[in-house]
Design an enzyme around this catalytic site. Structure first.
Site, mmCIF file in Angstrom:
data_model
loop_
_atom_site.group_PDB
_atom_site.id
_atom_site.type_symbol
_atom_site.label_atom_id
_atom_site.label_comp_id
_atom_site.label_asym_id
_atom_site.label_seq_id
_atom_site.Cartn_x
_atom_site.Cartn_y
_atom_site.Cartn_z
ATOM 1 N N LYS A 17 48.795 23.695 54.163
ATOM 2 C CA LYS A 17 50.068 23.059 54.513
ATOM 3 C C LYS A 17 50.818 23.611 53.238
ATOM 4 O O LYS A 17 50.584 23.052 52.187
ATOM 5 C CB LYS A 17 50.155 21.966 54.935
ATOM 6 N N THR A 62 46.694 20.883 59.541
ATOM 7 C CA THR A 62 47.492 21.040 58.429
ATOM 8 C C THR A 62 48.528 19.961 58.310
ATOM 9 O O THR A 62 48.672 19.534 57.155
ATOM 10 C CB THR A 62 48.338 22.486 58.368
ATOM 11 N N ARG A 174 69.540 43.277 19.097
ATOM 12 C CA ARG A 174 69.758 43.247 20.612
ATOM 13 C C ARG A 174 69.527 41.789 20.927
ATOM 14 O O ARG A 174 69.157 40.913 20.504
ATOM 15 C CB ARG A 174 68.949 44.063 21.432
ATOM 16 N N GLN A 217 56.645 42.807 24.031
ATOM 17 C CA GLN A 217 55.050 42.573 24.082
ATOM 18 C C GLN A 217 54.688 41.728 22.896
ATOM 19 O O GLN A 217 53.664 40.964 22.906
ATOM 20 C CB GLN A 217 54.306 43.963 24.106
ATOM 21 N N ASN A 243 62.062 41.205 31.417
ATOM 22 C CA ASN A 243 63.269 41.634 30.411
ATOM 23 C C ASN A 243 64.695 41.368 30.977
ATOM 24 O O ASN A 243 65.213 42.364 31.863
ATOM 25 C CB ASN A 243 63.076 42.857 29.847
ATOM 26 N N HIS A 245 68.022 42.169 30.746
ATOM 27 C CA HIS A 245 68.857 42.818 29.967
ATOM 28 C C HIS A 245 70.198 42.632 29.858
ATOM 29 O O HIS A 245 70.756 41.929 30.698
ATOM 30 C CB HIS A 245 68.661 44.482 30.482
#
Length: 282
Positions: A17, A62, A174, A217, A243, A245
């Site tokens: 379920k 279920t 950045r 990374q 990422n 951006h």
């Protein structure tokens, strides 16, 4: 129904379920506590008959699995990891045809704003837990999904491989933003799952905040390492970091400069950084 034709056989299978919504309120004191969960069950075992001939003698419905989740919550839920393990053990230990159970739990966090009042923002962060039990061994994992994190500086990306299709400029400053999915597997049971989770999440956020990032990374590894240091019972950490951006908007057409103040948040496509950080064997 007829038996399967020669030359064919049933492969790995499970049933369960999904999306069992459960809200538990602890009213033991005037300062109430709440746990808001979505539970998913998956059972496997001696189920050939129901697939081959429609014989359901070994099938725990279920709907029964859903009812079991609610019944087990009657006297408290506790940590999601422990609740998942209780359910997984129950399904295997009480149902002869079932030899393996996997229970996943997602917790939707609420922030306390009073003794019995709570708020939840739009960030989307979810605590995750999973327990798998085969009648002998229980494997428990914990984690977080869609934890939104952003650094406005202390992030670079340069010195990367370039070929004839490369257009990305190098940058020494950045915005670094991501929606972290992290899962850590327990080698041993911690003294308290909630305490271990809080330590892991705190370590995750701290590593992201105070790592000067030369690549996503590098940040991924720093986060995994910090979680393993904070939670000695964890064996490894799996991380997925999309990422998110942020592109500097060109305001020159309007006669304006842009001193790193105005950005467009990107959607698709996005970079996806994934990896596992493991504890070395002693």
């Amino acid at each position: 129904m007829n038996a399967p034709e020669p030359g064919f056989t049933l492969g790995p299978n499970s049933y369960g379920k999904s999306g069992i919504r459960l809200v538990h309120v602890d009213r033991a004191t005037a300062r109430h506590a709440i746990r808001d969960l979505t539970v998913h069950t998956a059972l496997a075992g001696d189920l050939d008959a129901t697939h081959y001939t429609g014989d359901n003698a070994g099938v725990l419905p279920t709907d029964t699995q859903k009812n079991t989740v609610y019944a087990f919550a009657r006297d408290g839920v506790g940590a999601p990891e422990a609740f998942a393990e209780r359910l997984a053990r129950h399904f295997v230990d009480t149902t002869p045809s079932i030899t393996h159970a996997r229970v996943r739990v997602e917790e939707h966090p609420w922030t306390r704003i009073g003794d019995h009042s709570f708020a939840r923002g739009d960030g989307g962060e979810i605590r995750t837990a999973e327990a798998a039990y085969d009648g002998g061994t229980a494997a428990v994992t914990a984690g977080v999904r869609d934890l939104l994190l952003l650094n406005t500086t202390d992030s670079e990306f340069s010195g990367f491989l370039a070929d004839e299709y490369t257009t990305l400029p190098e940058t020494d400053d950045r915005i670094l933003a991501t929606a972290v999915t992290a899962t850590w597997a327990y080698a041993t049971v911690p003294a308290a799952y909630d305490t271990a989770f809080d330590a892991a999440r705190t370590a995750l956020a701290a590593a992201f905040a105070d790592t000067y990032s030369l690549s996503l990374q590098q940040t991924l590894y720093a986060v995994g390492e910090r979680i393993l240091k904070a939670v000695p019972e964890a064996r490894d950490v799996r991380l997925s970091l999309p990422n998110r951006h942020h592109y500097l908007v060109d305001l020159a057409p309007f006669g304006l400069d842009n001193p790193g103040a105005v950005f467009q948040a990107g959607d698709l496509p996005y970079g996806l950084i994934e990896g596992t950080v493991r504890r070395e064997a002693a």
